[in-house]
Design a protein around this motif. Structure first.
Motif, short mmCIF file in Angstrom:
data_model
loop_
_atom_site.label_atom_id
_atom_site.label_comp_id
_atom_site.label_asym_id
_atom_site.label_seq_id
_atom_site.Cartn_x
_atom_site.Cartn_y
_atom_site.Cartn_z
N LYS A 29 0.96 -1.70 0.01
CA LYS A 29 -0.04 -0.12 0.27
C LYS A 29 0.40 1.68 0.29
O LYS A 29 1.73 1.30 1.06
CB LYS A 29 -0.71 0.04 1.05
CG LYS A 29 -2.14 0.60 1.13
CD LYS A 29 -3.02 0.37 2.34
CE LYS A 29 -4.98 1.45 2.05
NZ LYS A 29 -5.81 1.42 3.10
N VAL A 30 0.60 1.98 -1.29
CA VAL A 30 1.64 3.23 -1.43
C VAL A 30 1.03 4.56 -1.23
O VAL A 30 -0.16 4.62 -1.70
CB VAL A 30 1.87 2.81 -2.81
CG1 VAL A 30 3.06 4.34 -2.45
CG2 VAL A 30 3.17 2.13 -2.45
N CYS A 31 1.40 5.43 0.00
CA CYS A 31 1.09 6.64 -0.05
C CYS A 31 1.28 7.76 -1.16
O CYS A 31 2.36 7.70 -1.22
CB CYS A 31 1.25 7.07 1.44
SG CYS A 31 0.18 5.99 3.14
N LYS A 68 -2.22 -1.32 -3.81
CA LYS A 68 -3.18 -0.26 -3.88
C LYS A 68 -2.35 1.03 -3.15
O LYS A 68 -1.72 1.12 -2.60
CB LYS A 68 -3.84 -0.43 -2.05
CG LYS A 68 -4.11 -1.94 -2.24
CD LYS A 68 -5.59 -2.14 -1.14
CE LYS A 68 -6.96 -3.62 -0.88
NZ LYS A 68 -7.36 -4.29 -0.06
N ILE A 69 -3.32 1.97 -3.60
CA ILE A 69 -2.52 3.43 -3.28
C ILE A 69 -3.49 4.31 -2.12
O ILE A 69 -4.68 4.04 -2.11
CB ILE A 69 -2.92 4.14 -4.86
CG1 ILE A 69 -2.04 4.03 -5.48
CG2 ILE A 69 -2.14 5.73 -4.40
CD1 ILE A 69 -2.11 4.25 -6.97
N GLN A 70 -3.72 4.76 -1.38
CA GLN A 70 -3.87 5.36 -0.30
C GLN A 70 -2.89 6.95 -0.31
O GLN A 70 -2.21 7.22 -0.89
CB GLN A 70 -3.41 5.25 0.99
CG GLN A 70 -3.77 6.51 2.16
CD GLN A 70 -5.65 5.89 2.44
OE1 GLN A 70 -6.28 5.04 2.91
NE2 GLN A 70 -6.08 7.53 1.91
N LEU A 90 2.32 6.57 8.00
CA LEU A 90 3.10 5.48 7.83
C LEU A 90 2.87 4.21 9.04
O LEU A 90 2.42 3.39 9.60
CB LEU A 90 4.86 5.02 7.16
CG LEU A 90 4.88 5.40 6.29
CD1 LEU A 90 6.78 5.62 6.54
CD2 LEU A 90 5.44 3.92 4.90
N ARG A 94 -1.56 3.36 7.67
CA ARG A 94 -2.23 3.44 6.61
C ARG A 94 -1.70 3.29 4.60
O ARG A 94 -2.55 3.18 3.73
CB ARG A 94 -1.91 5.57 6.49
CG ARG A 94 -3.30 5.86 7.32
CD ARG A 94 -4.23 5.74 7.16
NE ARG A 94 -5.56 5.50 8.82
CZ ARG A 94 -6.94 5.17 8.67
NH1 ARG A 94 -7.61 4.67 7.87
NH2 ARG A 94 -7.10 5.15 10.39
N CYS A 95 -0.19 3.13 5.50
CA CYS A 95 0.59 2.24 4.15
C CYS A 95 2.04 2.27 4.31
O CYS A 95 2.41 2.34 5.62
CB CYS A 95 0.82 3.46 2.82
SG CYS A 95 1.52 5.66 3.32
N SER A 96 2.58 1.06 3.80
CA SER A 96 3.52 0.49 3.92
C SER A 96 5.04 1.85 2.82
O SER A 96 5.76 1.32 3.90
CB SER A 96 4.13 -0.65 3.24
OG SER A 96 3.22 -0.87 2.90
N TYR A 253 11.78 5.84 -2.04
CA TYR A 253 10.51 5.69 -0.86
C TYR A 253 11.07 5.96 0.58
O TYR A 253 12.11 5.83 0.33
CB TYR A 253 9.79 4.55 -1.49
CG TYR A 253 9.38 3.77 -2.72
CD1 TYR A 253 7.37 4.70 -3.12
CD2 TYR A 253 9.94 3.46 -3.98
CE1 TYR A 253 7.37 3.94 -3.71
CE2 TYR A 253 9.31 3.26 -5.12
CZ TYR A 253 7.94 3.92 -5.10
OH TYR A 253 7.06 3.62 -6.41
#
Length: 309
Positions: A29-31, A68-70, A90, A94-96, A253
């Motif tokens: 999951k990427v913000c 998945k994108i946050q 993080l 909410r994302c990794s 990242y």
């Protein structure tokens, strides 16, 4: 070993293995910032787009897990902090990973506070906007793009040869107060350009619009910002000089120190994508002037470097 103890030990081992397996199968999951063209864009009713969207999908494909994108919104004001916003997202799960993160020593140090508020994000509730999150320790991936400052020229200065900041002498300069470009121009050669500089208020004044109107001749901004303006205004008559200020930051990242295995997997994917020329290709597709990462991978004290120059 007693039967009940043996059974408990087996159950514990299976539970740990199951948890690890689920973690390995979970989609990364990427913000991403919802309004940072050409890196990442998320507008209601339109397909998600941008360099970081293309890259995140390619990395997910390489590690064999769905993406998945946050989406979140970063506010540009004096109270906001990209470092704390990323850490809060993080640390709250909410994302990794947070993409498009500027890799500097200042942005990666242990936070001076224990908690921070979350930025506004897709799906946030009223309680989410109020509460504070206990912060973790950030670790970066390897960089994947270089993000420098560039001189942009207005119509009246079109064709002016710029090989150094000193070549801006005699031009009417505009810059946003408190920005990195402001520090560079104001301190250059002991303030030689000060009398030529007009300061604009970020978020209120339209810097590139003023340049387009011919109110000013040149400015110094992030290259990606000029790319975004050019994409939104293809008829623009402001132009890139081709000069890049020699102190710039890589982007990559960032994740939590507790998620080292994911960072390792991302680094392997980035290495192979770069070797195949895919990352540069994504930049071209997104309308980004792509420049590969440069040394140092993590920029040191940028303010001291600027003053020393």
């Amino acid at each position: 070993m007693r039967p009940w103890l043996a059974a408990w030990s087996v159950a514990a081992i299976l539970a740990v293995a199951t948890t690890a397996a689920r973690a390995a199968e979970e989609p990364p999951k990427v913000c991403l910032d919802e309004d940072r063209p050409p890196l990442s864009v998320h507008h209601k009713g339109k397909p998600d787009s941008g360099f970081d969207v293309l890259l995140a999908q390619a990395i997910a494909d390489r590690i064999g897990r769905p993406l998945k994108i946050q989406w979140f919104e970063s506010k540009l004001d004096e109270d906001s902090s990209p470092q704390l916003e990323a850490n809060a997202l993080l640390s709250d799960g909410r994302c990794s990973l947070v993409g498009g993160y500027a890799l500097t020593t200042d942005s990666l140090v242990k936070p001076g506070m224990k908690t921070a508020r979350l930025p506004d994000f897709a799906g946030a509730t009223r309680d989410d906007r109020r509460r504070r999150v206990a912060l973790g320790v950030l670790v970066p991936s390897q960089p994947y793009v270089y993000s420098p400052m560039t001189v942009v020229l207005g119509p009246k200065a079109q064709g002016r040869k710029i090989g150094d900041i000193g070549d801006l002498g005699g031009l009417r300069l505009a810059i946003e107060s408190g920005s990195l470009g402001d520090a560079i121009l104001m301190t250059f050669d002991k303030g030689r350009l000060i009398d030529s500089i007009t300061h604009l208020v970020p978020g209120r004044d339209d810097l590139l619009g003023a340049l387009q109107r011919g109110d000013h001749d040149a400015t110094l901004i992030d290259l990606g910002r000029f790319d975004a303006h050019r994409a939104a205004h293809p008829e623009t008559t402001i132009t890139a000089s081709g000069y890049y200020y020699p102190i710039g930051a890589n982007r990559g990242y960032v994740g939590l120190a507790s998620d080292g295995a994911l960072i390792d997997a991302v680094n392997k994917a980035l290495t192979s994508l770069a070797a195949e020329g895919k990352i540069a290709e994504f930049g071209k597709q997104a309308g980004l002037t792509y420049l590969p990462p440069r040394e140092p991978a993590i920029l040191g004290d940028v303010w001291t470097k600027i003053i020393q120059r």
